[in-house]
Design a protein around this motif. Sequence first.
Motif, PDB file in Angstrom:
ATOM      1  N   TRP A 167       0.844  -1.193   0.000  1.00  0.00           N
ATOM      2  CA  TRP A 167       0.000   0.000   0.000  1.00  0.00           C
ATOM      3  C   TRP A 167       0.879   1.241   0.000  1.00  0.00           C
ATOM      4  O   TRP A 167       1.888   1.312   0.666  1.00  0.00           O
ATOM      5  CB  TRP A 167      -0.875  -0.066   1.259  1.00  0.00           C
ATOM      6  N   THR A 168       0.460   2.288  -0.727  1.00  0.00           N
ATOM      7  CA  THR A 168       1.323   3.447  -0.870  1.00  0.00           C
ATOM      8  C   THR A 168       0.908   4.636  -0.012  1.00  0.00           C
ATOM      9  O   THR A 168       1.534   5.687  -0.075  1.00  0.00           O
ATOM     10  CB  THR A 168       1.348   3.913  -2.336  1.00  0.00           C
TER      11      THR A 168
ATOM     12  N   ARG B 103      -5.223  -0.173  -3.778  1.00  0.00           N
ATOM     13  CA  ARG B 103      -4.165   0.349  -4.625  1.00  0.00           C
ATOM     14  C   ARG B 103      -4.212  -0.417  -5.932  1.00  0.00           C
ATOM     15  O   ARG B 103      -3.950  -1.630  -5.950  1.00  0.00           O
ATOM     16  CB  ARG B 103      -2.793   0.202  -3.958  1.00  0.00           C
TER      17      ARG B 103
ATOM     18  N   THR C 218      -4.511   9.150  -0.052  1.00  0.00           N
ATOM     19  CA  THR C 218      -4.608  10.114  -1.125  1.00  0.00           C
ATOM     20  C   THR C 218      -4.941  11.482  -0.543  1.00  0.00           C
ATOM     21  O   THR C 218      -5.291  11.619   0.632  1.00  0.00           O
ATOM     22  CB  THR C 218      -5.714   9.701  -2.105  1.00  0.00           C
TER      23      THR C 218
END
Length: 276
Positions: free
Chosen positions: A54-55, A192, A58
């Motif tokens: 997971w980044t 994601r 947002t």
Amino acid sequence: MLPAVLKLCCGITYPHLRSMAGLQRAALVAFGQEIAHLQSRGQIAHPGWSPLRWTGKTEAAEQRAAALADEDVFYLKQGEAALEEALMIVESEDGWKLETAENGDVIYSKVLTGNRKVFRLEAELNASPEELHDILFFRMEEMHEWNPSIRRIKVLKHVGRNTMVTHEVSAETAGNLIGQRDFLSVRHWSKRESRVYLGGAATRLESLLPQPGFVRAEDGPTCIILQPLQDRPDCSRFIWLLNVDVKGWLPQSLVNKALPQAQADFTKHLRRRLAA
């Protein structure tokens, strides 16, 4: 088997967070919002992740968090932090040892600092990540209908669409080596690209303190990764990190035997639910 083990997202409550008073929690929230503000201006870099990982949130998620009440932000950030930490554990490459391999399902184990043993199950399921996401998160209160290890799961609080606080009670079933437990957890999900991530940790709610007659266990940080198969997008690769402190006076050897069996049992019941 262990009921909570059959959950999909739960986790460890960080002692320093659980003991925070109102003003301390407010300070934590303010600090987190300031960090997010600096990140949005490019003054602090977001952590990097491997391709499976997971980044982070947002910009839209940051804006939603800013509008939440302090208590809600606390649960949101606790869920996000649990998911991040669980992903770091499950995606690490060192220290994993094979526990069992049967019918294509594989379970590995790893000993963390503090002698906590965690388990990683890998399997393929005949359902898309979206279908599994719906069953395991949005419809989790129905889990007792297809999982005999669960007596009930109740959603106590929603924090937006991605986070909630739940109370789970295990069933008194034959063969349950660990015994009946209850769990109070914060659960969080993120997506994601085509992957869905479910994570969580044990938490605290003043209106639901540990109850007489139950041993309150603590899950996490734990997570599930749902990824479509490359050649069959209607099927999923299912990766589940089980990380639980069952509490009580139980031999660790018994616990380490029961937990991977609980993972295998949960996966069996989930397959039956998908085939129904």
